[in-house]
Design a protein around this motif. Structure first.
Motif, PDB file in Angstrom:
ATOM      1  N   THR A 139       0.844  -1.206   0.000  1.00 26.30           N
ATOM      2  CA  THR A 139       0.000   0.000   0.000  1.00 26.30           C
ATOM      3  C   THR A 139       0.877   1.254   0.000  1.00 26.30           C
ATOM      4  N   ARG A 142      -0.285   4.759   1.220  1.00 28.58           N
ATOM      5  CA  ARG A 142      -0.285   5.057   2.659  1.00 28.58           C
ATOM      6  C   ARG A 142       0.867   5.974   3.057  1.00 28.58           C
ATOM      7  N   ARG A 208      -5.916   0.752   5.116  1.00 27.35           N
ATOM      8  CA  ARG A 208      -4.870   1.753   4.881  1.00 27.35           C
ATOM      9  C   ARG A 208      -4.903   2.224   3.433  1.00 27.35           C
ATOM     10  N   HIS A 211      -7.985   4.376   2.905  1.00 33.57           N
ATOM     11  CA  HIS A 211      -7.786   5.680   3.531  1.00 33.57           C
ATOM     12  C   HIS A 211      -6.986   6.592   2.603  1.00 33.57           C
ATOM     13  N   ALA A 212      -5.941   6.038   1.999  1.00 36.17           N
ATOM     14  CA  ALA A 212      -5.119   6.828   1.077  1.00 36.17           C
ATOM     15  C   ALA A 212      -5.931   7.265  -0.135  1.00 36.17           C
ATOM     16  N   SER A 250      -7.330   6.907  11.847  1.00 34.40           N
ATOM     17  CA  SER A 250      -6.485   8.105  11.856  1.00 34.40           C
ATOM     18  C   SER A 250      -6.739   8.981  13.072  1.00 34.40           C
TER      19      SER A 250
END
Length: 316
Positions: A139, A142, A208, A211-212, A250
């Motif tokens: 990932t 990230r 992750r 989220h990115a 986060s």
């Protein structure tokens, strides 16, 4: 290694000619030097298996890659930026990394960035296609824009090794083991990042990565005054509930992230002399605020001072 020097370009059009040269050899970007008259830059390119090495030496300049520079048809590449000497600041994917000698940052060619290098700066870039990098760093999204400091974990060892390797490539080093050695370099870089950021074991790689992706969507639409958790969920084709789950790791709410990033970009322009002719309201509305009073209040809460006073202090 191939080498290019701005001194060989016509003085009257040196900056624009360098922009064209750099964009052809690496990525489409725009160089804006502190002084067009004194602008000087050198670029060296080499290859080690799937890794392209690029060394850039320049005096103070700003290198910007915006959405207009990014074409959907272009291959997605990641670049590990090693600050070999001098200093620089990378703003990318909602992060800001202030790099000094031996530090790393990771940059994604499919996302905009703003890279300001200081005088006598030397940056070594290791460019890898996304598919190859993800075999070692599943990932990479990230880590984009994060600051991997020289003193953390294996970073100092990696920076020293890569500087030596770059010098060997410059002399024309080749070997039948290039491919295998490159894979080991990528594996060591991956370990350096894993150790350096000590990822939480309870946060899955899938979350992750998502989220990115959400961060990138927000950054691309940060100027949109209608940007909200609901519009983000709709744009990402996920449920609002899943969006909250993605952000839970986060420790920051989606709405809080949006406000913080807008305020950071506003503050950057407020203290930039090039924006001194623009009103505070123009700057705020340009970054998605649609109420001057709301902007003033949230700016004061975030920076501890009103926008007008902040500008006055920064312009002294």
């Amino acid at each position: 290694m191939q080498s290019y020097n701005s001194d060989t370009l016509p003085a009257a059009t040196r900056t624009s000619a360098w922009n064209a040269l750099y964009s052809k050899q690496l990525n489409n970007v725009e160089f804006t030097p502190a002084s067009n008259v004194d602008f000087a830059a050198r670029l060296s390119l080499g290859q080690l298996g799937p890794i392209q090495f690029a060394r850039m030496c320049t005096n103070r300049t700003n290198i910007m890659r915006t959405r207009k520079h990014i074409l959907p048809s272009q291959q997605r590449l990641y670049s590990f930026l090693l600050q070999a000497s001098g200093s620089s600041t990378l703003s990318h994917c909602g992060q800001e990394a202030q790099l000094t000698a031996g530090d790393f940052a990771l940059c994604d060619s499919s996302a905009p960035h703003n890279f300001t290098v200081d005088d006598n700066s030397i940056v070594i870039m290791l460019r890898i296609d996304a598919k190859t990098l993800k075999k070692h760093l599943p990932t990479p999204e990230r880590f984009c824009g994060l600051h991997l400091k020289n003193e953390v974990g294996l970073t100092a060892t990696m920076s020293a090794m890569l500087e030596r390797l770059d010098r060997q490539l410059e002399k024309g080093f080749t070997s039948t083991y290039d491919e295998r050695f490159a894979q080991n370099v990528l594996e060591m870089l991956s370990m350096s990042y894993a150790i350096g950021f000590d990822l939480e074991p309870d946060v899955s790689a899938v979350l992750r990565g998502r989220h990115a992706e959400v961060i990138r969507y927000i950054e691309d639409n940060l100027r949109d005054p209608n940007l909200s958790p609901a519009s983000i969920a709709k744009g990402m084709r996920i449920s609002p509930r899943y969006l909250r789950t993605i952000f839970a790791s986060s420790g920051e709410k989606v709405s809080s992230y949006v406000i913080r990033r807008r305020l950071e970009e506003c503050a950057k322009q407020i203290r930039d002399p090039n924006w001194c002719g623009h009103t505070l309201t123009e700057i705020a509305f340009g970054w998605g605020f649609n109420s001057a009073s709301h902007f003033t209040r949230t700016f004061h809460e975030h920076h501890g001072v009103a926008p007008r006073e902040y500008r006055r202090r920064m312009m002294k």
